[in-house]
Design an enzyme around this catalytic site. Structure first.
Site, PDB file in Angstrom:
ATOM      1  N   ASP A 162      51.140  -4.773  48.897  1.00  0.00           N
ATOM      2  CA  ASP A 162      52.440  -5.379  48.394  1.00  0.00           C
ATOM      3  C   ASP A 162      52.811  -6.413  48.097  1.00  0.00           C
ATOM      4  O   ASP A 162      53.373  -7.356  47.362  1.00  0.00           O
ATOM      5  CB  ASP A 162      53.461  -5.018  49.321  1.00  0.00           C
ATOM      6  CG  ASP A 162      53.158  -5.925  50.922  1.00  0.00           C
ATOM      7  OD1 ASP A 162      52.344  -6.440  50.914  1.00  0.00           O
ATOM      8  OD2 ASP A 162      54.193  -6.001  51.720  1.00  0.00           O
ATOM      9  N   SER A 163      51.238  -7.555  48.190  1.00  0.00           N
ATOM     10  CA  SER A 163      50.835  -8.567  47.333  1.00  0.00           C
ATOM     11  C   SER A 163      50.962  -8.536  45.836  1.00  0.00           C
ATOM     12  O   SER A 163      50.986  -9.442  45.140  1.00  0.00           O
ATOM     13  CB  SER A 163      49.571  -9.228  47.990  1.00  0.00           C
ATOM     14  OG  SER A 163      48.732  -8.404  47.684  1.00  0.00           O
ATOM     15  N   ASP A 179      50.084   0.065  50.457  1.00  0.00           N
ATOM     16  CA  ASP A 179      50.853  -0.754  51.268  1.00  0.00           C
ATOM     17  C   ASP A 179      52.429  -0.461  51.198  1.00  0.00           C
ATOM     18  O   ASP A 179      52.858  -0.508  50.160  1.00  0.00           O
ATOM     19  CB  ASP A 179      50.615  -2.090  50.832  1.00  0.00           C
ATOM     20  CG  ASP A 179      50.677  -2.997  51.932  1.00  0.00           C
ATOM     21  OD1 ASP A 179      50.898  -2.587  53.203  1.00  0.00           O
ATOM     22  OD2 ASP A 179      50.501  -4.216  51.565  1.00  0.00           O
ATOM     23  N   GLU A 184      53.061  -2.942  58.599  1.00  0.00           N
ATOM     24  CA  GLU A 184      53.165  -4.136  59.163  1.00  0.00           C
ATOM     25  C   GLU A 184      53.735  -3.898  60.401  1.00  0.00           C
ATOM     26  O   GLU A 184      54.908  -3.570  60.623  1.00  0.00           O
ATOM     27  CB  GLU A 184      53.736  -5.294  58.262  1.00  0.00           C
ATOM     28  CG  GLU A 184      52.934  -5.526  57.058  1.00  0.00           C
ATOM     29  CD  GLU A 184      53.596  -6.884  56.342  1.00  0.00           C
ATOM     30  OE1 GLU A 184      54.477  -7.509  56.920  1.00  0.00           O
ATOM     31  OE2 GLU A 184      52.797  -6.880  55.232  1.00  0.00           O
ATOM     32  N   GLU A 218      45.973 -10.818  60.298  1.00  0.00           N
ATOM     33  CA  GLU A 218      46.047 -11.973  59.321  1.00  0.00           C
ATOM     34  C   GLU A 218      46.402 -13.071  60.162  1.00  0.00           C
ATOM     35  O   GLU A 218      47.408 -12.954  60.615  1.00  0.00           O
ATOM     36  CB  GLU A 218      46.928 -11.230  58.228  1.00  0.00           C
ATOM     37  CG  GLU A 218      47.151 -12.359  57.244  1.00  0.00           C
ATOM     38  CD  GLU A 218      48.026 -12.073  55.890  1.00  0.00           C
ATOM     39  OE1 GLU A 218      48.143 -10.664  56.021  1.00  0.00           O
ATOM     40  OE2 GLU A 218      48.393 -12.889  55.130  1.00  0.00           O
TER      41      GLU A 218
HETATM   42  O1  KIV Z   1      49.331  -6.751  50.458  1.00  0.00           O
HETATM   43  C1  KIV Z   1      48.469  -7.452  50.730  1.00  0.00           C
HETATM   44  O2  KIV Z   1      47.500  -8.048  49.774  1.00  0.00           O
HETATM   45  C2  KIV Z   1      47.814  -7.647  52.260  1.00  0.00           C
HETATM   46  C3  KIV Z   1      46.509  -8.008  52.434  1.00  0.00           C
HETATM   47  C4  KIV Z   1      46.530  -9.393  52.690  1.00  0.00           C
HETATM   48  C5  KIV Z   1      45.968  -7.384  53.707  1.00  0.00           C
HETATM   49  O3  KIV Z   1      48.458  -6.815  52.943  1.00  0.00           O
END
Ligand code: KIV
Length: 267
Positions: free
Chosen positions: A44-45, A83, A114, A181
């Site tokens: 989700d980044s 994600d 999460e 993290e």
């Molecule tokens: O969305 C993301 O990039 C993440 C990683 C940092 C683990 O959750």
């Protein structure tokens, strides 16, 4: 050969370290397949690295699925993890199942979500339905508002104990791996030694079973754009600088009449 969650379990058992990288599009998936990166996370980044949102909160399932499909088209044999974005599993377990199903239909092999607490039941519901789940503890970016910013987590004795208990609860609920993290190195080491499932660290020191980085951080795009990267990031390229130089060189050539030349023309 296709990588599965069984391979990750075997790598943990044999002490074989591995990596995961984020990927958000087709060419990146192709390139990371060539680099033999075994696990790709459509994180989700996507929100802040690709779509220009300030953090991960605004990104939607529709946006995530669009990118997940592109990554699935480029990947060949990697384990693909979708994600679950903020809002796609917080309201109910039914929502979580529905959205996880959408990820698997889009070509993902597993989902990540999460937190712990109420999330543990969701993890159990998903795994009972044959949907592999990766957990994520510590500095969980979807909790940015609850944390009051993105800071290293679990520094106090009580928070450390809670994180260890949460990690065990996620493992017991059926998670096949756990991202840790932004937590102290010794805590990540302890979680790694206590869990049967692999830990995947980011900003959690070198003692995890695996490591994950955001591809834009690794390539030097984030560093170029923001002028700084978090302490845990090591850029392995300077793509941000190179993209700007290449675009400037192209514009100069066009302005000065050096491109296109006869060699780049049809006759
Ligand atoms: O969305 C993301 O990039 C993440 C990683 C940092 C683990 O959750």
């Amino acid at each position: 050969m296709a990588v599965s969650i069984r391979d990750l379990a075997a790598w943990k058992a044999s002490g074989t370290r591995f990596v995961m990288l984020t990927a958000y599009d087709y060419p990146t998936a192709l390139l990371l397949a060539e680099a033999e990166v075994p696990v790709l996370l459509v994180g989700d980044s996507l929100a802040d690295n690709v779509l220009g949102y300030p953090n991960t909160i605004p990104v939607t399932m529709t946006e995530m699925l669009h990118h997940a499909r592109a990554v699935a088209r480029g990947a060949s044999g990697q384990l693909l993890v979708g994600d679950l974005p903020f809002g796609s599993y917080q309201r109910s377990c039914a929502d979580a199942v529905e959205n996880a199903v959408e990820f698997l239909k889009a070509g993902m092999h597993a989902v990540k979500l999460e937190g712990a607490g109420w999330v543990v039941e969701t993890v159990a519901r998903l795994t009972q339905r044959g949907i592999p789940v990766m957990g994520h503890l510590g500095l969980t970016p979807q909790s940015v508002n609850a944390f009051g910013g993105l800071k290293v987590q679990a520094r106090s004795a009580a928070d450390r104990e809670r994180l260890i208990a949460d990690a065990h609860a996620l493992e017991d609920a059926g998670a096949f791996a756990l991202v840790v993290e932004g937590i102290p190195r010794d805590l990540a080491a302890q979680v790694t030694s206590e869990l049967v499932i692999p830990t995947i660290g980011i900003g959690a020191g070198p003692d995890c079973d695996a490591q994950v980085l955001v591809i834009h951080d690794l390539l030097g795009i984030t560093g170029h754009l923001r002028g700084t990267v978090p302490k845990f990031v090591k850029p392995y390229a300077d793509l941000g600088d190179r993209i700007v130089s290449a675009a400037r060189a192209y514009a100069d050539d066009v302005r000065e009449g050096r491109f296109p030349d006869d060699a780049h023309s049809f006759h």
